[in-house]
Design a protein around this motif. Structure first.
Motif, PDB file in Angstrom:
ATOM      1  N   ARG A   5       0.830  -1.215   0.000  1.00 35.89           N
ATOM      2  CA  ARG A   5       0.000   0.000   0.000  1.00 35.89           C
ATOM      3  C   ARG A   5       0.860   1.258   0.000  1.00 35.89           C
ATOM      4  O   ARG A   5       0.428   2.302  -0.493  1.00 35.89           O
ATOM      5  CB  ARG A   5      -0.924   0.018   1.218  1.00 35.89           C
ATOM      6  N   LEU A   6       2.066   1.169   0.550  1.00 36.29           N
ATOM      7  CA  LEU A   6       2.968   2.317   0.566  1.00 36.29           C
ATOM      8  C   LEU A   6       3.721   2.478  -0.744  1.00 36.29           C
ATOM      9  O   LEU A   6       4.258   3.550  -1.027  1.00 36.29           O
ATOM     10  CB  LEU A   6       3.977   2.180   1.711  1.00 36.29           C
ATOM     11  N   ALA A   7       3.785   1.430  -1.549  1.00 37.94           N
ATOM     12  CA  ALA A   7       4.589   1.423  -2.766  1.00 37.94           C
ATOM     13  C   ALA A   7       4.338   2.617  -3.691  1.00 37.94           C
ATOM     14  O   ALA A   7       5.296   3.207  -4.196  1.00 37.94           O
ATOM     15  CB  ALA A   7       4.406   0.104  -3.513  1.00 37.94           C
ATOM     16  N   PRO A   8       3.084   3.030  -3.924  1.00 30.44           N
ATOM     17  CA  PRO A   8       2.874   4.166  -4.836  1.00 30.44           C
ATOM     18  C   PRO A   8       3.486   5.487  -4.331  1.00 30.44           C
ATOM     19  O   PRO A   8       3.709   6.412  -5.118  1.00 30.44           O
ATOM     20  CB  PRO A   8       1.341   4.294  -4.917  1.00 30.44           C
ATOM     21  N   HIS A   9       3.771   5.569  -3.055  1.00 28.49           N
ATOM     22  CA  HIS A   9       4.301   6.800  -2.472  1.00 28.49           C
ATOM     23  C   HIS A   9       5.820   6.785  -2.324  1.00 28.49           C
ATOM     24  O   HIS A   9       6.391   7.733  -1.784  1.00 28.49           O
ATOM     25  CB  HIS A   9       3.660   7.050  -1.103  1.00 28.49           C
ATOM     26  N   LEU A  10       6.458   5.717  -2.764  1.00 27.37           N
ATOM     27  CA  LEU A  10       7.897   5.556  -2.608  1.00 27.37           C
ATOM     28  C   LEU A  10       8.617   5.795  -3.929  1.00 27.37           C
ATOM     29  O   LEU A  10       8.004   5.716  -4.996  1.00 27.37           O
ATOM     30  CB  LEU A  10       8.206   4.141  -2.101  1.00 27.37           C
ATOM     31  N   PRO A  11       9.920   6.073  -3.869  1.00 25.86           N
ATOM     32  CA  PRO A  11      10.693   6.173  -5.117  1.00 25.86           C
ATOM     33  C   PRO A  11      10.585   4.868  -5.912  1.00 25.86           C
ATOM     34  O   PRO A  11      10.422   3.787  -5.332  1.00 25.86           O
ATOM     35  CB  PRO A  11      12.127   6.409  -4.643  1.00 25.86           C
ATOM     36  N   GLU A  12      10.717   4.967  -7.218  1.00 26.71           N
ATOM     37  CA  GLU A  12      10.437   3.848  -8.116  1.00 26.71           C
ATOM     38  C   GLU A  12      11.165   2.551  -7.760  1.00 26.71           C
ATOM     39  O   GLU A  12      10.542   1.486  -7.690  1.00 26.71           O
ATOM     40  CB  GLU A  12      10.784   4.239  -9.552  1.00 26.71           C
ATOM     41  N   ARG A  13      12.455   2.612  -7.516  1.00 30.29           N
ATOM     42  CA  ARG A  13      13.215   1.393  -7.217  1.00 30.29           C
ATOM     43  C   ARG A  13      12.738   0.741  -5.914  1.00 30.29           C
ATOM     44  O   ARG A  13      12.597  -0.465  -5.832  1.00 30.29           O
ATOM     45  CB  ARG A  13      14.705   1.697  -7.106  1.00 30.29           C
ATOM     46  N   ILE A  14      12.510   1.541  -4.905  1.00 32.70           N
ATOM     47  CA  ILE A  14      12.045   1.015  -3.618  1.00 32.70           C
ATOM     48  C   ILE A  14      10.600   0.550  -3.739  1.00 32.70           C
ATOM     49  O   ILE A  14      10.211  -0.457  -3.159  1.00 32.70           O
ATOM     50  CB  ILE A  14      12.210   2.073  -2.507  1.00 32.70           C
ATOM     51  N   SER A  19       6.323  -3.400  -3.406  1.00 33.11           N
ATOM     52  CA  SER A  19       5.105  -4.007  -3.968  1.00 33.11           C
ATOM     53  C   SER A  19       5.171  -5.531  -3.956  1.00 33.11           C
ATOM     54  O   SER A  19       4.143  -6.204  -4.015  1.00 33.11           O
ATOM     55  CB  SER A  19       4.860  -3.496  -5.380  1.00 33.11           C
ATOM     56  N   LEU A  20       6.382  -6.087  -3.870  1.00 33.15           N
ATOM     57  CA  LEU A  20       6.539  -7.547  -3.849  1.00 33.15           C
ATOM     58  C   LEU A  20       6.470  -8.141  -2.439  1.00 33.15           C
ATOM     59  O   LEU A  20       6.347  -9.348  -2.283  1.00 33.15           O
ATOM     60  CB  LEU A  20       7.875  -7.932  -4.487  1.00 33.15           C
ATOM     61  N   LEU A  21       6.556  -7.297  -1.416  1.00 32.48           N
ATOM     62  CA  LEU A  21       6.534  -7.776  -0.040  1.00 32.48           C
ATOM     63  C   LEU A  21       5.130  -8.220   0.363  1.00 32.48           C
ATOM     64  O   LEU A  21       4.144  -7.640  -0.075  1.00 32.48           O
ATOM     65  CB  LEU A  21       7.017  -6.678   0.913  1.00 32.48           C
ATOM     66  N   PRO A  22       5.042  -9.245   1.196  1.00 26.86           N
ATOM     67  CA  PRO A  22       3.708  -9.677   1.642  1.00 26.86           C
ATOM     68  C   PRO A  22       3.114  -8.668   2.619  1.00 26.86           C
ATOM     69  O   PRO A  22       3.837  -7.967   3.327  1.00 26.86           O
ATOM     70  CB  PRO A  22       3.993 -11.017   2.336  1.00 26.86           C
TER      71      PRO A  22
END
Length: 142
Positions: A5-14, A19-22
């Motif tokens: 859920r945090l992935a869209p708010h993070l820098p692209e590489r991170i 997004s792959l973490l459970p």
């Protein structure tokens, strides 16, 4: 908190990694696991400090609180067996910066390693005598 859920708010590489973490399924169980992890790591620091401070009385708790987590993490270096060599080098180098003689730091490391090996062997024997099994999965009848 869920990494996907945090992935869209993070820098692209991170974000790609996040997004792959459970997702965390149970926050109380996660907190319990985190607390148990902190407790076991702290127990290792306490044991190491007791060993080293019994050899050199000038070693402070604060120094051990910095040195031992680094040494314990270094033990996972992949080209060693159980951290042998890396642990001893870490003790000698890092406790040497705290004023501990090389021979004393090495002795402390060897006692610490022996203690770990004995405790792990005892755990292995207990596990061999009574293995952990998942009782929720039933074997199909033969």
């Amino acid at each position: 908190v869920c990494a996907p859920r945090l992935a869209p708010h993070l820098p692209e590489r991170i974000a790609r990694i996040a997004s792959l973490l459970p997702a965390i399924a149970s926050l109380p169980r996660f907190a319990l696991a985190l607390g148990m992890s902190v407790f076991t790591q702290l127990a290792g620091v306490v044991a190491g400090h007791l060993i080293v401070s019994s050899i050199d009385h000038h070693v402070s708790w604060g120094e051990s609180l910095v040195v031992l987590p680094l040494v314990n993490a270094a033990q996972f270096f992949p080209l060693t067996i159980g951290g042998a060599g890396v642990r001893e080098a870490g003790f000698v180098l890092l406790y040497g910066m705290c004023g501990v003689a090389k021979s004393d730091a090495l002795a402390g490391s060897l006692v610490f390693a022996t203690t770990l090996y004995v405790l792990n062997a005892a755990g292995g024997v207990l596990h061999a005598l009574r293995p952990l099994v998942d009782d929720t999965k039933q074997m199909p009848p033969a």
